[in-house]
Scaffold this motif. Structure first.
Motif, PDB file in Angstrom:
ATOM      1  N   ALA A  97       0.712  -1.024  -0.015  1.00 58.89           N
ATOM      2  CA  ALA A  97       0.058  -0.115   0.045  1.00 58.89           C
ATOM      3  C   ALA A  97       0.695   1.108  -0.042  1.00 58.89           C
ATOM      4  O   ALA A  97       2.161   0.955   0.254  1.00 58.89           O
ATOM      5  CB  ALA A  97      -0.973  -0.150   1.310  1.00 58.89           C
ATOM      6  N   PRO A  98       0.476   2.481  -0.451  1.00 58.92           N
ATOM      7  CA  PRO A  98       1.163   3.764  -0.143  1.00 58.92           C
ATOM      8  C   PRO A  98       1.692   3.998   1.322  1.00 58.92           C
ATOM      9  O   PRO A  98       0.896   3.572   2.172  1.00 58.92           O
ATOM     10  CB  PRO A  98       0.128   4.887  -0.671  1.00 58.92           C
ATOM     11  CG  PRO A  98      -0.714   3.980  -1.547  1.00 58.92           C
ATOM     12  CD  PRO A  98      -0.945   2.732  -0.805  1.00 58.92           C
ATOM     13  N   TYR A  99       2.972   4.375   1.397  1.00 53.20           N
ATOM     14  CA  TYR A  99       3.545   4.467   2.754  1.00 53.20           C
ATOM     15  C   TYR A  99       2.618   5.602   3.394  1.00 53.20           C
ATOM     16  O   TYR A  99       2.556   5.358   4.714  1.00 53.20           O
ATOM     17  CB  TYR A  99       5.074   5.270   2.360  1.00 53.20           C
ATOM     18  CG  TYR A  99       5.873   5.175   3.622  1.00 53.20           C
ATOM     19  CD1 TYR A  99       6.424   3.937   4.258  1.00 53.20           C
ATOM     20  CD2 TYR A  99       6.307   6.560   4.150  1.00 53.20           C
ATOM     21  CE1 TYR A  99       6.975   4.082   5.283  1.00 53.20           C
ATOM     22  CE2 TYR A  99       6.625   6.288   5.363  1.00 53.20           C
ATOM     23  CZ  TYR A  99       7.401   5.267   5.918  1.00 53.20           C
ATOM     24  OH  TYR A  99       8.271   5.464   7.048  1.00 53.20           O
ATOM     25  N   CYS A 100       2.210   6.342   2.841  1.00 48.16           N
ATOM     26  CA  CYS A 100       1.209   7.145   3.563  1.00 48.16           C
ATOM     27  C   CYS A 100      -0.087   6.778   4.403  1.00 48.16           C
ATOM     28  O   CYS A 100      -0.560   7.317   5.311  1.00 48.16           O
ATOM     29  CB  CYS A 100       0.570   8.339   2.907  1.00 48.16           C
ATOM     30  SG  CYS A 100      -0.371   7.861   1.766  1.00 48.16           S
ATOM     31  N   LEU A 101      -0.459   5.571   3.933  1.00 43.56           N
ATOM     32  CA  LEU A 101      -1.356   4.755   4.718  1.00 43.56           C
ATOM     33  C   LEU A 101      -0.896   3.794   5.850  1.00 43.56           C
ATOM     34  O   LEU A 101      -1.722   3.280   6.487  1.00 43.56           O
ATOM     35  CB  LEU A 101      -2.107   3.932   3.765  1.00 43.56           C
ATOM     36  CG  LEU A 101      -2.983   4.543   2.529  1.00 43.56           C
ATOM     37  CD1 LEU A 101      -3.335   3.593   1.606  1.00 43.56           C
ATOM     38  CD2 LEU A 101      -3.866   5.692   3.000  1.00 43.56           C
ATOM     39  N   ARG A 102       0.325   3.773   6.195  1.00 38.99           N
ATOM     40  CA  ARG A 102       0.644   2.884   7.054  1.00 38.99           C
ATOM     41  C   ARG A 102       0.163   2.967   8.462  1.00 38.99           C
ATOM     42  O   ARG A 102      -0.129   2.009   9.193  1.00 38.99           O
ATOM     43  CB  ARG A 102       2.345   3.102   7.308  1.00 38.99           C
ATOM     44  CG  ARG A 102       2.758   4.135   7.893  1.00 38.99           C
ATOM     45  CD  ARG A 102       4.309   4.259   7.815  1.00 38.99           C
ATOM     46  NE  ARG A 102       4.977   5.377   8.430  1.00 38.99           N
ATOM     47  CZ  ARG A 102       4.740   6.617   8.160  1.00 38.99           C
ATOM     48  NH1 ARG A 102       4.263   6.934   7.001  1.00 38.99           N
ATOM     49  NH2 ARG A 102       5.083   7.687   8.991  1.00 38.99           N
TER      50      ARG A 102
ATOM     51  N   TRP B 177       7.315  -2.829   7.303  1.00 39.40           N
ATOM     52  CA  TRP B 177       7.191  -1.513   6.481  1.00 39.40           C
ATOM     53  C   TRP B 177       6.141  -0.526   7.351  1.00 39.40           C
ATOM     54  O   TRP B 177       6.205   0.672   7.558  1.00 39.40           O
ATOM     55  CB  TRP B 177       7.264  -1.375   5.309  1.00 39.40           C
ATOM     56  CG  TRP B 177       5.994  -1.740   4.676  1.00 39.40           C
ATOM     57  CD1 TRP B 177       5.324  -2.975   4.065  1.00 39.40           C
ATOM     58  CD2 TRP B 177       4.658  -0.656   4.361  1.00 39.40           C
ATOM     59  NE1 TRP B 177       4.123  -2.737   3.623  1.00 39.40           N
ATOM     60  CE2 TRP B 177       3.597  -1.523   3.865  1.00 39.40           C
ATOM     61  CE3 TRP B 177       4.790   0.481   4.729  1.00 39.40           C
ATOM     62  CZ2 TRP B 177       2.405  -0.724   3.568  1.00 39.40           C
ATOM     63  CZ3 TRP B 177       3.290   1.150   4.279  1.00 39.40           C
ATOM     64  CH2 TRP B 177       2.257   0.365   3.780  1.00 39.40           C
ATOM     65  N   ILE B 178       5.162  -1.147   7.703  1.00 43.12           N
ATOM     66  CA  ILE B 178       4.016  -0.769   8.442  1.00 43.12           C
ATOM     67  C   ILE B 178       4.275   0.469   9.736  1.00 43.12           C
ATOM     68  O   ILE B 178       3.990   1.258   9.991  1.00 43.12           O
ATOM     69  CB  ILE B 178       2.845  -1.294   8.651  1.00 43.12           C
ATOM     70  CG1 ILE B 178       2.106  -1.876   7.220  1.00 43.12           C
ATOM     71  CG2 ILE B 178       1.783  -0.778   9.626  1.00 43.12           C
ATOM     72  CD1 ILE B 178       0.959  -2.935   7.252  1.00 43.12           C
ATOM     73  N   PHE B 179       5.419  -0.171  10.233  1.00 40.78           N
ATOM     74  CA  PHE B 179       5.877   0.141  11.606  1.00 40.78           C
ATOM     75  C   PHE B 179       7.050   1.175  11.378  1.00 40.78           C
ATOM     76  O   PHE B 179       7.666   1.449  12.571  1.00 40.78           O
ATOM     77  CB  PHE B 179       6.060  -1.085  12.689  1.00 40.78           C
ATOM     78  CG  PHE B 179       4.600  -1.667  13.038  1.00 40.78           C
ATOM     79  CD1 PHE B 179       3.635  -1.347  13.824  1.00 40.78           C
ATOM     80  CD2 PHE B 179       4.276  -2.993  12.151  1.00 40.78           C
ATOM     81  CE1 PHE B 179       2.788  -1.763  14.035  1.00 40.78           C
ATOM     82  CE2 PHE B 179       3.323  -3.685  12.511  1.00 40.78           C
ATOM     83  CZ  PHE B 179       2.254  -3.023  13.238  1.00 40.78           C
ATOM     84  N   THR B 180       7.442   1.620  10.371  1.00 40.17           N
ATOM     85  CA  THR B 180       8.698   2.204  10.177  1.00 40.17           C
ATOM     86  C   THR B 180       8.207   3.800  10.417  1.00 40.17           C
ATOM     87  O   THR B 180       7.018   4.013  10.014  1.00 40.17           O
ATOM     88  CB  THR B 180       9.334   1.963   8.803  1.00 40.17           C
ATOM     89  OG1 THR B 180       8.636   2.204   7.959  1.00 40.17           O
ATOM     90  CG2 THR B 180       9.964   0.527   8.763  1.00 40.17           C
ATOM     91  N   ASN B 181       9.053   4.471  10.767  1.00 47.21           N
ATOM     92  CA  ASN B 181       8.794   6.069  10.651  1.00 47.21           C
ATOM     93  C   ASN B 181       9.984   6.654   9.871  1.00 47.21           C
ATOM     94  O   ASN B 181      10.139   7.867  10.098  1.00 47.21           O
ATOM     95  CB  ASN B 181       8.756   6.562  12.129  1.00 47.21           C
ATOM     96  CG  ASN B 181       7.538   5.956  13.056  1.00 47.21           C
ATOM     97  OD1 ASN B 181       6.639   5.933  12.439  1.00 47.21           O
ATOM     98  ND2 ASN B 181       7.603   5.493  14.072  1.00 47.21           N
ATOM     99  N   ASP B 182      10.864   6.048   9.155  1.00 47.28           N
ATOM    100  CA  ASP B 182      11.936   6.397   8.550  1.00 47.28           C
ATOM    101  C   ASP B 182      11.376   7.094   6.960  1.00 47.28           C
ATOM    102  O   ASP B 182      11.235   6.252   6.238  1.00 47.28           O
ATOM    103  CB  ASP B 182      12.787   5.220   8.402  1.00 47.28           C
ATOM    104  CG  ASP B 182      14.223   5.834   7.642  1.00 47.28           C
ATOM    105  OD1 ASP B 182      14.555   7.089   7.861  1.00 47.28           O
ATOM    106  OD2 ASP B 182      14.899   4.889   7.433  1.00 47.28           O
ATOM    107  N   GLU B 183      11.300   8.289   7.101  1.00 47.94           N
ATOM    108  CA  GLU B 183      10.869   9.022   5.847  1.00 47.94           C
ATOM    109  C   GLU B 183      12.254   8.941   4.873  1.00 47.94           C
ATOM    110  O   GLU B 183      11.925   9.012   3.574  1.00 47.94           O
ATOM    111  CB  GLU B 183      10.673  10.499   5.915  1.00 47.94           C
ATOM    112  CG  GLU B 183       9.529  10.723   6.844  1.00 47.94           C
ATOM    113  CD  GLU B 183       8.123  10.275   6.035  1.00 47.94           C
ATOM    114  OE1 GLU B 183       8.088  10.443   4.825  1.00 47.94           O
ATOM    115  OE2 GLU B 183       7.214   9.822   6.862  1.00 47.94           O
ATOM    116  N   GLU B 184      13.129   8.590   5.121  1.00 47.87           N
ATOM    117  CA  GLU B 184      14.635   8.397   4.365  1.00 47.87           C
ATOM    118  C   GLU B 184      14.686   6.973   4.085  1.00 47.87           C
ATOM    119  O   GLU B 184      14.950   6.240   4.812  1.00 47.87           O
ATOM    120  CB  GLU B 184      15.854   8.918   5.163  1.00 47.87           C
ATOM    121  CG  GLU B 184      16.928   8.493   4.144  1.00 47.87           C
ATOM    122  CD  GLU B 184      18.141   9.125   4.925  1.00 47.87           C
ATOM    123  OE1 GLU B 184      19.252   8.663   4.681  1.00 47.87           O
ATOM    124  OE2 GLU B 184      18.215  10.044   5.515  1.00 47.87           O
TER     125      GLU B 184
END
Length: 127
Positions: free
Chosen positions: A11-16, A38-45
């Motif tokens: 899914a798009p990262y913005c929906l995590r 990936w759903i639990f990451t907060n890494d924008e980089e």
């Protein structure tokens, strides 16, 4: 004892953040094991290490669930193509975005409620 079906959500990262409750519901079932860290990451980089982790999880999964109709940005199309080439089962939740969603192997659902009703078994009835 039957093993749990390993499921990766693309899914798009913005929906995590919104997908965290879906992840929790899947984890509470007795037949599904979500593997989409990936759903639990907060890494924008985003790094190559992140991409390799996601590809390894796709390789390990039995089924990929694509959340479609929620924006075309992100790696969800790449992830879905990788899963298809690997012979994974693919479910789509939401609207058709392109011709590849018409492939006969792909199962389509209108929304998460329909998907859960047809795919998830709970240890206890959840209302």
């Amino acid at each position: 004892m039957k093993l749990k079906t390993k499921v990766y959500i693309a899914a798009p990262y913005c929906l995590r953040n919104g997908l965290k409750s879906i992840y929790t519901s899947l984890k509470q079932s007795h037949n599904i094991q979500p593997i989409c860290s990936w759903i639990f990451t907060n890494d924008e980089e985003m790094t190559e290490e992140d991409a390799i982790r996601d590809l390894n999880e796709i390789y390990e999964c039995d089924k990929l669930i694509l959340v479609s109709g929620e924006g075309s940005l992100g790696g969800k199309h790449f992830e879905t193509g990788a899963a298809y080439v690997l012979g994974k089962d693919i479910d789509i939740i939401g609207s058709k975005e392109h011709i590849f969603h018409e492939l006969s192997k792909i199962v389509k659902y209108k929304n998460w409620d329909e998907w859960f009703h047809l795919n998830v078994k709970y240890k206890h009835y959840v209302k």
